[in-house]
Enzyme design. Structure first.
Site, PDB file in Angstrom:
ATOM      1  N   ARG A 203      -4.442  -7.757  10.323  1.00 48.46           N
ATOM      2  CA  ARG A 203      -3.236  -7.007  10.714  1.00 48.46           C
ATOM      3  C   ARG A 203      -3.497  -6.248  12.004  1.00 48.46           C
ATOM      4  O   ARG A 203      -4.551  -5.615  12.167  1.00 48.46           O
ATOM      5  CB  ARG A 203      -2.842  -6.040   9.603  1.00 48.46           C
ATOM      6  CG  ARG A 203      -1.750  -5.062   9.996  1.00 48.46           C
ATOM      7  CD  ARG A 203      -1.274  -4.238   8.833  1.00 48.46           C
ATOM      8  NE  ARG A 203      -0.816  -2.918   9.274  1.00 48.46           N
ATOM      9  CZ  ARG A 203      -0.227  -2.033   8.485  1.00 48.46           C
ATOM     10  NH1 ARG A 203      -0.040  -2.316   7.204  1.00 48.46           N
ATOM     11  NH2 ARG A 203       0.144  -0.860   8.951  1.00 48.46           N
TER      12      ARG A 203
ATOM     13  N   THR B 247      10.883  -2.806  -2.025  1.00 54.70           N
ATOM     14  CA  THR B 247      11.156  -2.226  -3.335  1.00 54.70           C
ATOM     15  C   THR B 247      11.160  -0.704  -3.313  1.00 54.70           C
ATOM     16  O   THR B 247      11.940  -0.077  -4.033  1.00 54.70           O
ATOM     17  CB  THR B 247      10.079  -2.701  -4.339  1.00 54.70           C
ATOM     18  OG1 THR B 247       9.823  -4.081  -4.114  1.00 54.70           O
ATOM     19  CG2 THR B 247      10.518  -2.478  -5.767  1.00 54.70           C
TER      20      THR B 247
ATOM     21  N   GLY C 111       0.820  -1.204   0.000  1.00 51.13           N
ATOM     22  CA  GLY C 111       0.000   0.000   0.000  1.00 51.13           C
ATOM     23  C   GLY C 111       0.853   1.252   0.000  1.00 51.13           C
ATOM     24  O   GLY C 111       0.532   2.237  -0.661  1.00 51.13           O
TER      25      GLY C 111
ATOM     26  N   CYS D  71       1.190   4.565   7.852  1.00 52.88           N
ATOM     27  CA  CYS D  71       2.166   3.475   7.769  1.00 52.88           C
ATOM     28  C   CYS D  71       2.422   2.940   9.167  1.00 52.88           C
ATOM     29  O   CYS D  71       2.492   3.703  10.143  1.00 52.88           O
ATOM     30  CB  CYS D  71       3.459   3.997   7.145  1.00 52.88           C
ATOM     31  SG  CYS D  71       4.865   2.867   7.293  1.00 52.88           S
ATOM     32  N   GLY D  72       2.568   1.624   9.278  1.00 54.19           N
ATOM     33  CA  GLY D  72       2.749   0.997  10.577  1.00 54.19           C
ATOM     34  C   GLY D  72       3.950   1.480  11.352  1.00 54.19           C
ATOM     35  O   GLY D  72       4.031   1.281  12.569  1.00 54.19           O
TER      36      GLY D  72
ATOM     37  N   ASN E 143       6.460  -8.763   8.290  1.00 43.57           N
ATOM     38  CA  ASN E 143       6.826  -7.737   7.323  1.00 43.57           C
ATOM     39  C   ASN E 143       8.180  -7.156   7.705  1.00 43.57           C
ATOM     40  O   ASN E 143       8.304  -6.519   8.754  1.00 43.57           O
ATOM     41  CB  ASN E 143       5.755  -6.625   7.309  1.00 43.57           C
ATOM     42  CG  ASN E 143       6.228  -5.370   6.582  1.00 43.57           C
ATOM     43  OD1 ASN E 143       7.082  -5.421   5.713  1.00 43.57           O
ATOM     44  ND2 ASN E 143       5.654  -4.231   6.962  1.00 43.57           N
TER      45      ASN E 143
ATOM     46  N   ASP F 203      -2.291  -5.295   0.359  1.00 44.81           N
ATOM     47  CA  ASP F 203      -2.680  -4.386   1.428  1.00 44.81           C
ATOM     48  C   ASP F 203      -4.091  -3.875   1.124  1.00 44.81           C
ATOM     49  O   ASP F 203      -4.354  -3.387   0.027  1.00 44.81           O
ATOM     50  CB  ASP F 203      -1.683  -3.222   1.463  1.00 44.81           C
ATOM     51  CG  ASP F 203      -1.855  -2.298   2.645  1.00 44.81           C
ATOM     52  OD1 ASP F 203      -2.913  -2.339   3.293  1.00 44.81           O
ATOM     53  OD2 ASP F 203      -0.928  -1.503   2.906  1.00 44.81           O
TER      54      ASP F 203
END
Length: 299
Positions: free
Chosen positions: A144, A219, A34, A109-110, A197, A72
């Site tokens: 999640r 990436t 995501g 974002c986590g 992750n 995601d």
């Protein structure tokens, strides 16, 4: 794949090209990030991308490869009714799995500061809605949990167990930052199918610890560093070192140019007078000639 004893390694991909490359080198699954989908549209990962944009990217990726695509799906883009539609849309796009997080919308974002989580009961209802919505029982629903940085580890474990009891196929604790976290995650949730992750450990170690899925090989950060270095080189030296490049034929081959030429021959679209190998050879000759041209002298 989940029923086997092998860890499923799914490299991060931002788009269909990355997915084709991952498949070409032999990976058996990919993960549509995501954060990467947002980055490709010019946004940070703070909940600014819509479900439609995410599903559109997922469909391009799923159509491009013959391996499972994990995606995601953020918070499900609303309440359980929105989650119901989200699952139907992703499933129709052809992906194999999605993860739904327990953050307050708009999410972050986590690993970013300022994220918040919803009550456990709220996310349990979203998991139930997701399970009710899927039409293929093999479509994988991953719960999640983002509570670690917000409420601590005990709450994280409680949430993961509740999500698993609600029917989630796997749990996914995001925000893991150390080797100790990895070990504790495996020890305290050892009886629960888990996804990880990150790149803090090798795939071999994560398999030994009993993890089922590992999404990794970020990436976004790799592309950022390599592209930035090339652009800086162009700015300072006036050209980018040709040794940095693959060729247009490398990319076209991964994207299926051979198959296109075969279809052109089959349907008589045009008389293809040369093949990909010959075109690649011609391109290599031209690149060598270009590299041999001396750089302009300094003023």
């Amino acid at each position: 794949m989940l029923a086997s004893d092998q860890l499923i390694v799914a490299p991060f991909v931002l788009n269909a090209l990355h997915a084709r490359i991952a498949e070409d080198v032999g990976h058996h699954a990919v993960y549509m990030t995501g954060a990467g989908t947002a980055a490709e549209r010019g946004f940070p990962d703070v909940g600014l991308i819509t479900m439609t944009e995410m599903v559109s990217n997922a469909k391009y990726i799923a159509d491009a490869v013959n391996i499972p695509v994990i995606c995601d799906a953020d918070t499900g883009y609303g309440n359980p009714l929105n989650v119901h539609r989200t699952v139907r849309e992703y499933e129709s796009a052809g992906v194999a799995a999605i993860h739904l997080e327990d953050q307050v919308f708009p999410k972050k974002c986590g690993f970013f500061a300022g994220k918040q989580v919803v009550p456990i009961t709220d996310h349990v209802q979203k998991i139930r809605a997701a399970l009710d919505a899927r039409t293929d029982p093999d479509f994988v629903i991953i719960a999640r949990c983002d509570a670690y940085a917000v409420n601590g580890w005990e709450d994280t474990v409680e949430r993961c167990r509740a999500y698993r009891e609600a029917g989630a196929d796997l749990v996914f604790v995001d925000g893991i930052k150390s080797q100790d976290d990895i070990q504790r995650y495996a020890a305290d949730l050892g009886d629960v199918p888990r996804m990880y992750n990150g790149d803090l450990a090798t795939t071999q170690k994560m398999q030994d610890l009993g993890y089922k899925i590992m999404i990794c090989g970020s990436t976004i950060w790799l592309i950022y560093k390599q592209v930035r270095a090339a652009y800086e080189e162009l700015m300072t030296d006036g050209m980018v070192d040709p040794d940095r490049y693959g060729t247009r034929w490398d990319v076209a081959s991964v994207l299926g140019l051979d198959a296109i030429y075969e279809l052109e021959k089959k349907y008589g679209v045009q008389d293809v007078g040369t093949d990909v190998a010959a075109l690649a050879a011609a391109q290599a000759v031209q690149m060598a000639a270009d590299a041999a041209v001396p750089a302009p002298a300094d003023d």
